[in-house]
Structures are given as structure tokens and as C-alpha cells.
Design a protein around this motif. Structure first.
Motif, mmCIF file in Angstrom:
data_model
loop_
_atom_site.group_PDB
_atom_site.id
_atom_site.type_symbol
_atom_site.label_atom_id
_atom_site.label_comp_id
_atom_site.label_asym_id
_atom_site.label_seq_id
_atom_site.Cartn_x
_atom_site.Cartn_y
_atom_site.Cartn_z
ATOM 1 N N THR A 47 0.885 -0.726 0.072
ATOM 2 C CA THR A 47 0.320 0.423 0.134
ATOM 3 C C THR A 47 1.008 1.380 0.049
ATOM 4 O O THR A 47 1.862 1.325 0.664
ATOM 5 C CB THR A 47 -0.770 0.270 1.758
ATOM 6 O OG1 THR A 47 -2.321 -1.021 1.533
ATOM 7 C CG2 THR A 47 -1.969 1.152 1.229
ATOM 8 N N VAL A 48 0.765 2.226 -0.752
ATOM 9 C CA VAL A 48 0.817 3.350 -0.982
ATOM 10 C C VAL A 48 0.590 4.699 -0.955
ATOM 11 O O VAL A 48 -0.534 4.850 -1.354
ATOM 12 C CB VAL A 48 2.379 3.506 -2.174
ATOM 13 C CG1 VAL A 48 2.713 4.214 -2.660
ATOM 14 C CG2 VAL A 48 3.532 1.719 -2.803
ATOM 15 N N LEU A 49 0.918 5.315 0.115
ATOM 16 C CA LEU A 49 0.282 6.509 -0.624
ATOM 17 C C LEU A 49 1.182 8.022 -0.769
ATOM 18 O O LEU A 49 1.716 8.801 0.107
ATOM 19 C CB LEU A 49 0.465 7.534 1.746
ATOM 20 C CG LEU A 49 -0.573 8.314 2.183
ATOM 21 C CD1 LEU A 49 -2.193 8.145 1.854
ATOM 22 C CD2 LEU A 49 -0.155 8.602 3.131
ATOM 23 N N LEU A 50 0.355 8.688 -1.395
ATOM 24 C CA LEU A 50 1.225 9.762 -2.203
ATOM 25 C C LEU A 50 -0.079 11.246 -1.709
ATOM 26 O O LEU A 50 -0.855 11.338 -1.931
ATOM 27 C CB LEU A 50 0.877 9.878 -3.484
ATOM 28 C CG LEU A 50 1.584 8.054 -4.111
ATOM 29 C CD1 LEU A 50 0.956 7.950 -5.757
ATOM 30 C CD2 LEU A 50 2.664 8.258 -4.056
ATOM 31 N N THR A 51 1.339 11.764 -1.159
ATOM 32 C CA THR A 51 0.596 12.898 -0.233
ATOM 33 C C THR A 51 1.020 14.099 -1.470
ATOM 34 O O THR A 51 2.287 15.220 -1.106
ATOM 35 C CB THR A 51 1.435 12.899 1.260
ATOM 36 O OG1 THR A 51 0.738 11.552 1.860
ATOM 37 C CG2 THR A 51 0.947 14.430 1.826
ATOM 38 N N ALA A 52 -0.193 15.025 -1.846
ATOM 39 C CA ALA A 52 0.387 15.876 -3.170
ATOM 40 C C ALA A 52 0.340 17.177 -2.015
ATOM 41 O O ALA A 52 -0.217 17.415 -1.003
ATOM 42 C CB ALA A 52 -0.892 15.969 -3.781
ATOM 43 N N ARG A 58 4.200 13.071 -1.411
ATOM 44 C CA ARG A 58 5.406 12.598 -0.566
ATOM 45 C C ARG A 58 5.581 11.092 -0.957
ATOM 46 O O ARG A 58 4.367 10.597 -1.236
ATOM 47 C CB ARG A 58 5.032 12.780 0.831
ATOM 48 C CG ARG A 58 6.075 12.364 1.544
ATOM 49 C CD ARG A 58 5.853 12.559 2.911
ATOM 50 N NE ARG A 58 6.374 12.137 4.097
ATOM 51 C CZ ARG A 58 6.069 11.436 4.867
ATOM 52 N NH1 ARG A 58 5.189 10.790 4.325
ATOM 53 N NH2 ARG A 58 7.272 10.653 5.594
ATOM 54 N N VAL A 59 5.963 10.334 -1.114
ATOM 55 C CA VAL A 59 5.834 9.079 -1.157
ATOM 56 C C VAL A 59 6.518 7.665 0.234
ATOM 57 O O VAL A 59 6.857 7.869 0.651
ATOM 58 C CB VAL A 59 7.003 8.644 -2.657
ATOM 59 C CG1 VAL A 59 6.181 6.897 -2.994
ATOM 60 C CG2 VAL A 59 6.860 8.978 -3.724
ATOM 61 N N GLU A 60 5.069 7.084 0.341
ATOM 62 C CA GLU A 60 5.378 6.462 1.517
ATOM 63 C C GLU A 60 4.144 5.466 1.182
ATOM 64 O O GLU A 60 3.466 4.920 0.952
ATOM 65 C CB GLU A 60 4.712 7.133 2.672
ATOM 66 C CG GLU A 60 4.723 6.765 4.560
ATOM 67 C CD GLU A 60 4.328 7.401 5.048
ATOM 68 O OE1 GLU A 60 4.421 6.752 6.594
ATOM 69 O OE2 GLU A 60 3.912 8.455 5.167
ATOM 70 N N ALA A 61 5.482 4.475 1.534
ATOM 71 C CA ALA A 61 5.169 2.585 1.767
ATOM 72 C C ALA A 61 4.945 1.811 2.711
ATOM 73 O O ALA A 61 6.142 1.610 3.109
ATOM 74 C CB ALA A 61 5.064 2.151 0.093
ATOM 75 N N VAL A 101 10.088 6.135 2.407
ATOM 76 C CA VAL A 101 9.636 6.946 2.128
ATOM 77 C C VAL A 101 10.694 8.073 0.552
ATOM 78 O O VAL A 101 12.036 7.442 0.384
ATOM 79 C CB VAL A 101 9.380 7.945 3.137
ATOM 80 C CG1 VAL A 101 8.702 7.309 4.571
ATOM 81 C CG2 VAL A 101 10.781 8.596 4.257
ATOM 82 N N GLY A 102 10.024 8.340 0.520
ATOM 83 C CA GLY A 102 10.599 9.694 -1.017
ATOM 84 C C GLY A 102 9.876 11.316 -1.120
ATOM 85 O O GLY A 102 8.675 10.567 -0.853
#
Length: 202
Positions: A47-52, A58-61, A101-102
């Protein structure tokens, strides 16, 4: 670039790449969340959370929960892996759970860059998953194996860890297992269903 423009570009890019996603409220913060799932082999899904935000994405898995043991060995492995990762890096949250994260800047956000970063997330989360379980949950894996043997239950989903098992020390099928064991409390139980924790907002 405004936050709205970043979100629109992100959603356009995901749609063009035929990646299914859903939106999640930012909870009043000046961000928008997009959630997607990447299918894998060792780990059923990541599951990947992309925060715009106006600055980019921001990428968080979530990769796996806090190791039960051998913390130094797990963290050494993660730090060495960070040297070879593109666009993301391993980290832990306040409880010790392991994440990737990235960040992708607004200027760099596009189909090629998103594809590279998500590809790296999948390669790392899926490719490192069993190694992390072996390093940080060895006792749980061995206990789960023994419990299944004692109950005569299937070992199919544990066969990747067969090399970790001392088969001469296993109980006979139907024999009681020494000590207390509650199925579902081990990481292996979570691994076979690849149940993911929601990404944190740390």
C-alpha cells in the motif's frame, strides 16, 4: 505550481499509466492524499500513500511491522539497501514499523518519474520482504511452522522459509506444542495474507 495543479497532474499520470487509486482527505492540512496498491509476489500487496502539496508529492509505503528480534541486523540491512535505492529510502516510524519514503518535486512529476519511483518501491518492498522476515522474525517463523505441523495444517504459504526450520526438532503431527502460542499474533500470519498497515503521517 499550486497544490490543485499537482493533484491534477498526479491523478492524470496515474490514469495514463492505468494505475488504480483512491482519494483520502488531508484532514484539514494543506495536502491531498492518494492511495494505491502495488501487487507483488513475496508480499501480496504494498500500500502506497502519495501526499500531494504545492511542493510536489511525498511517497510513503508500509513494508512490515516492527521486528520482534535482531534489530541491529535488520537496521544494518536497511541502511545497506538505502545505498542502492532510487527516489526512496527505508525508515521507521515512532513504533518501529518499517516504511519506504521519498519525494518527487512538482517540476519532476510526470509519467516516467512516477513509474521509476513506484517501480523502486515495489522492487524493494516485495524483494526485501522475506529477507526482513528472516532477519527480524526468525523465532516467530519457526514457532508458526511447528504449530502448523502439530495441528496438521498446510505449510504451503511458509515454504519460502523451509531452510530456516530444524525438522528434527519438530513435534509429531497432532502432538501438543510446548508453551503458549496464539495463531494470528505472529508476523508470518500477517505475511501469508500480506495485510498492510495504513501508511503513517509522521
Amino acid at each position: 505550481m499550486s497544490r490543485t495543479e499537482v493533484v491534477d497532474l498526479l491523478e492524470k499520470t496515474l490514469t495514463e499509466n492505468e494505475i488504480a487509486y483512491s482519494r483520502k482527505s488531508g484532514g484539514g492540512a494543506d495536502v491531498d492524499h492518494v492511495i494505491l496498491e502495488l501487487p507483488g509476489e513475496q508480499k501480496l500487496k504494498t500500500t502506497v500513500l502519495l501526499t500531494a502539496s504545492e511542493h510536489g508529492v511525498r511517497v510513503e509505503a508500509f513494508v512490515c511491522r516492527r521486528p520482534d528480534e535482531n534489530h541491529a541486523g535488520v537496521y544494518k540491512y536497511l541502511l545497506k539497501r538505502n545505498r542502492r535505492l532510487f527516489g526512496v529510502a527505508y525508515t521507521i516510524d515512532n513504533t518501529g514499523d518499517i516504511y519506504l519514503v521519498g519525494r518527487i518535486s512538482a517540476d519532476a512529476l510526470g509519467s516516467d518519474e512516477l513509474d521509476r519511483v513506484l517501480g523502486q518501491v515495489l522492487e524493494a518492498a516485495d524483494g526485501d520482504f522475506n529477507t526482513l522476515l528472516e532477519l527480524g522474525f526468525l523465532s516467530s517463523i519457526q514457532r508458526e511452522w511447528a504449530w502448523r505441523v502439530s495441528r496438521g495444517e498446510s505449510l504451503r504459504n511458509l515454504l519460502a522459509f523451509e531452510h530456516l526450520i530444524d525438522k528434527e526438532a519438530l513435534p509429531e503431527a497432532g502432538a501438543p506444542l510446548e508453551g503458549r502460542y496464539v495463531p494470528g499474533e505472529s508476523v508470518v500470519e500477517g505475511a501469508q495474507t500480506s495485510s498492510d498497515e495504513p501508511a503513517s503521517d509522521d
